[in-house]
Design a protein around this motif. Structure first.
Motif, short mmCIF file in Angstrom:
data_model
loop_
_atom_site.label_atom_id
_atom_site.label_comp_id
_atom_site.label_asym_id
_atom_site.label_seq_id
_atom_site.Cartn_x
_atom_site.Cartn_y
_atom_site.Cartn_z
N GLY A 144 106.15 106.99 137.62
CA GLY A 144 105.17 106.86 136.54
C GLY A 144 104.82 108.16 135.86
N VAL A 145 105.61 109.21 136.05
CA VAL A 145 105.30 110.51 135.45
C VAL A 145 105.67 110.53 133.97
CG1 VAL A 145 105.59 111.78 137.60
CG2 VAL A 145 107.55 111.47 136.07
N GLN A 146 105.10 111.50 133.24
CA GLN A 146 105.53 111.76 131.88
C GLN A 146 106.99 112.23 131.90
OE1 GLN A 146 102.35 113.85 129.30
NE2 GLN A 146 102.01 114.70 131.35
N SER A 147 107.71 111.92 130.85
CA SER A 147 109.12 112.36 130.78
C SER A 147 109.22 113.88 130.79
CB SER A 147 109.79 111.78 129.55
OG SER A 147 109.10 112.16 128.36
N GLU A 148 108.14 114.57 130.33
CA GLU A 148 108.15 116.03 130.32
C GLU A 148 108.30 116.60 131.73
OE1 GLU A 148 106.17 114.09 128.63
OE2 GLU A 148 105.42 114.99 126.77
N VAL A 149 107.78 115.91 132.72
CA VAL A 149 107.90 116.37 134.11
C VAL A 149 109.37 116.38 134.52
CG1 VAL A 149 107.27 115.91 136.51
CG2 VAL A 149 105.60 115.54 134.69
N VAL A 150 110.04 115.29 134.26
CA VAL A 150 111.46 115.16 134.62
C VAL A 150 112.29 116.21 133.88
CG1 VAL A 150 113.46 113.64 134.52
CG2 VAL A 150 111.22 112.73 135.17
N GLU A 151 112.02 116.39 132.59
CA GLU A 151 112.76 117.39 131.82
C GLU A 151 112.55 118.79 132.38
OE1 GLU A 151 114.93 116.96 129.61
OE2 GLU A 151 114.62 114.94 128.80
N LEU A 152 111.34 119.06 132.89
CA LEU A 152 111.05 120.39 133.41
C LEU A 152 111.81 120.65 134.72
CD1 LEU A 152 109.55 122.78 132.36
CD2 LEU A 152 107.48 121.98 133.53
N TYR A 153 111.97 119.62 135.55
CA TYR A 153 112.82 119.77 136.75
C TYR A 153 114.23 120.17 136.34
CZ TYR A 153 109.70 117.98 140.44
OH TYR A 153 108.69 117.82 141.36
N LYS A 154 114.75 119.44 135.36
CA LYS A 154 116.09 119.75 134.86
C LYS A 154 116.16 121.16 134.29
CE LYS A 154 119.25 118.47 131.11
NZ LYS A 154 119.44 117.62 129.92
N ASP A 155 115.16 121.54 133.48
CA ASP A 155 115.16 122.87 132.87
C ASP A 155 115.04 123.97 133.92
OD1 ASP A 155 115.40 121.85 130.32
OD2 ASP A 155 113.25 121.82 129.93
N PHE A 156 114.24 123.75 134.95
CA PHE A 156 114.14 124.74 136.01
C PHE A 156 115.51 124.99 136.64
CE2 PHE A 156 109.57 125.44 137.70
CZ PHE A 156 109.09 125.57 136.42
N LEU A 157 116.22 123.92 136.95
CA LEU A 157 117.53 124.07 137.57
C LEU A 157 118.55 124.72 136.63
CD1 LEU A 157 117.68 120.63 139.41
CD2 LEU A 157 117.75 122.87 140.52
#
Length: 548
Positions: A144-157
């Motif tokens: 249920g998170v904002q899509s921005e959270v998921v994108e930030l995991y990807k960006d961190f990696l």
């Protein structure tokens, strides 16, 4: 079978650079395995499946709809832990600016309140595995998170931003005090490693051109409340065990040749008489490794019955394979599911009129789903499986140690005492202590730790698993067993050299001959007594990096 090759001289930074430039891993929330997690941990970049991202967005819509319609949602409309009886925001109806702001303040406070791990900083490889594990969990679509959270995991990696996280402080019912540091980095606080350099998270985000997260709704709870650290350790351990299992069979095979042992217990007829699957499979593998060996030839001096550490090897080695198979199945479920509480299901509707079942469902304009309290943070199924693997590793350690002792016993081998030459004083005589000590340590590490817990959080969290400790102990055992097997290989190679001095025509199998020749490039024959500590280290490293 490929030639045995050693990977040497590559620094961690070079390995990261090579992997990052050459590979990328597609994550979809449904098919990730430990090999992919390990690949990302070593520097591979990440891509996100389009359909998985749609699930993420839809689950966020479902969560907000449930909040708007007055559902009590743990970590969103009410507090967490013992504070679940406290209403934090009142989002009934439209989400006003005031409610959104209150939620953001709650989310930031939640992150601050859960950063309390201890111990050394996590290494970058493990931390990347943590990010990859949690990212794939989120792509399952149950957070249920904002899509921005998921994108930030990807960006961190993909931008080489790795949160600085402690390694201890989790009881194994979600690694909250450790994973809170991921959220801390995402909101621009705390420290990270940016391209390997430690710095403030705010500075790293600026250098990478990324915006800090403004957590809302269930974002913070989803970031910190999961078993991503324990599961990431599990991915690393599983990959290490796979290679260890393979190399163990080769070391055993060459050890049997060094011992002039009897291969009869792995005969196909013995297999038919008691067909435990892993015993049969390992017997077949060992027969294949030893194809072409002198052990298949007649030798009247060969014993009819060897010591059990040799005779029972296919059973003992088979237990490790059995543990790996079980863990592979369980960890695939862990990697490709949601361990969130509450969890969000999308594209589902109630099939019941019973209140307790029906109340979790919501429906919006173009979506439907459910928000349900869960106990899915419980990792006990695979923690127990790792503890089972720990017992298997201890048995394999003890067997290897016993075989190595027998290789030094001239009463068994009919070679020189302690495998010495006419130029040695004591040869391997004092060298039984190191591998016996490590085998003893592995026995101690096999004791279960999942039961060692006390109630916390106002007596609500009254069971635990110590998942990170359980898996970390397995990884310590793996490291020890490589050292033990390295010492067995050292003794076996010495015994083979002594046998070849007696019989220059002695024929090893092609597979063990290759292992022997590659090993002799690293560790030389013991002609005269010499300090062996470096040889032991090199033997262990050789086995870790040996490919087929």
């Amino acid at each position: 079978m490929k030639n045995g090759l050693l990977v040497r001289g590559l620094s961690l930074a070079v390995v990261f650079a090579l992997n990052a430039s050459a590979t990328s891993v597609m994550l979809d929330g449904k098919s990730a395995n430990s090999s992919q997690i390990v690949e990302i941990s070593r520097g591979a970049k990440v891509e996100i499946d389009e359909n998985a991202m749609k699930r993420v967005k839809k689950s966020h819509d479902v969560l907000l709809e449930a909040a708007k319609t007055g559902h009590k949602i743990y970590g969103l409309t009410v507090g967490v832990g013992l504070n679940k009886d406290r209403q934090m925001v009142d989002p009934s109806g439209n989400l006003s600016t005031e409610v959104i702001e209150a939620s953001k303040q709650f989310n930031t406070g939640l992150i601050h309140a859960h950063c309390g791990g201890v111990g050394d900083d996590m290494d970058i490889k493990t931390a990347r595995a943590v990010l990859a594990t949690r990212l794939n969990n989120m792509l399952f679509g149950g957070t249920g998170v904002q899509s921005e959270v998921v994108e930030l995991y990807k960006d961190f990696l993909n931008h080489d931003i790795v949160p600085v996280m402690p390694t201890k402080g989790s009881m194994g019912e979600a690694d909250i005090t450790i994973l809170g540091h991921v959220g801390l980095a995402m909101i621009g606080e705390g420290e990270v490693y940016y391209k390997g350099k430690k710095m403030a998270a705010s500075d790293a985000l600026k250098k990478a051109g990324l915006k800090k997260l403004s957590p809302f709704g269930k974002d913070s709870l989803s970031i910190l409340s999961s078993n991503a650290y324990s599961a990431a350790l599990g991915a690393l351990a599983l990959e290490e065990m796979r290679h260890l299992s393979k190399i163990s069979k080769y070391v055993y095979a060459i050890s049997l040749e060094a011992f002039n042992g009897n291969i009869a217990p792995m005969h196909q007829e013995a297999n038919r008489l008691r067909p435990f699957p892993d015993y049969v499979r390992v017997s077949e593998q060992i027969r294949g490794i030893l194809e072409g060996s002198y052990l298949w030839n007649q030798d009247d001096a060969r014993a009819l019955q060897d010591p059990l550490s040799y005779r029972d090897a296919a059973y003992i080695l088979g237990t490790l394979d059995s543990s790996i198979d079980r863990l592979e199945h369980l960890m695939m479920i862990q990697f490709n599911s949601s361990d969130d509480n509450p969890g969000v299901s999308v594209d589902v509707s109630s099939q019941s009129e019973r209140f307790q079942e029906k109340k979790v469902y919501v429906e919006g304009k173009d979506f439907k789903g459910a928000v349900v309290p869960t106990a899915n943070f419980e990792p006990l199924p695979w923690v127990i499986a790792f503890e089972e693997a720990a017992i298997s590793l201890a048995h394999n350690s003890a067997a290897s140690a016993q075989r190595t002792i027998k290789l030094s016993d001239d009463g068994f081998t009919k070679l020189t005492r302690f495998l010495g030459t006419d130029k040695t004083v004591h040869a391997f005589g004092a060298m039984q202590k190191p591998f016996v000590a490590l085998a003893g340590e592995n026995r101690a590490l096999a004791n279960p730790v999942s039961l060692n817990h006390v109630p916390v959080a106002g007596n609500i969290e009254d069971v635990a698993t110590n998942a990170p400790l359980a898996v970390s102990r397995v990884r310590m055992q793996i490291e020890n067993l490589y050292a033990i097997l390295g010492m067995e290989l050292m003794h076996a190679a010495q015994a083979i050299d002594l046998r070849k001095q007696k019989n220059p025509e002695l024929k090893l199998s092609p597979a063990t001959e290759q292992l022997y020749r590659e090993y002799r490039k690293i560790v030389k024959f013991l002609e005269e007594d010499r300090p062996l500590s470096n040889d032991f280290k090199n033997s262990s490293s050789f086995l870790k990096n040996y490919n087929y």
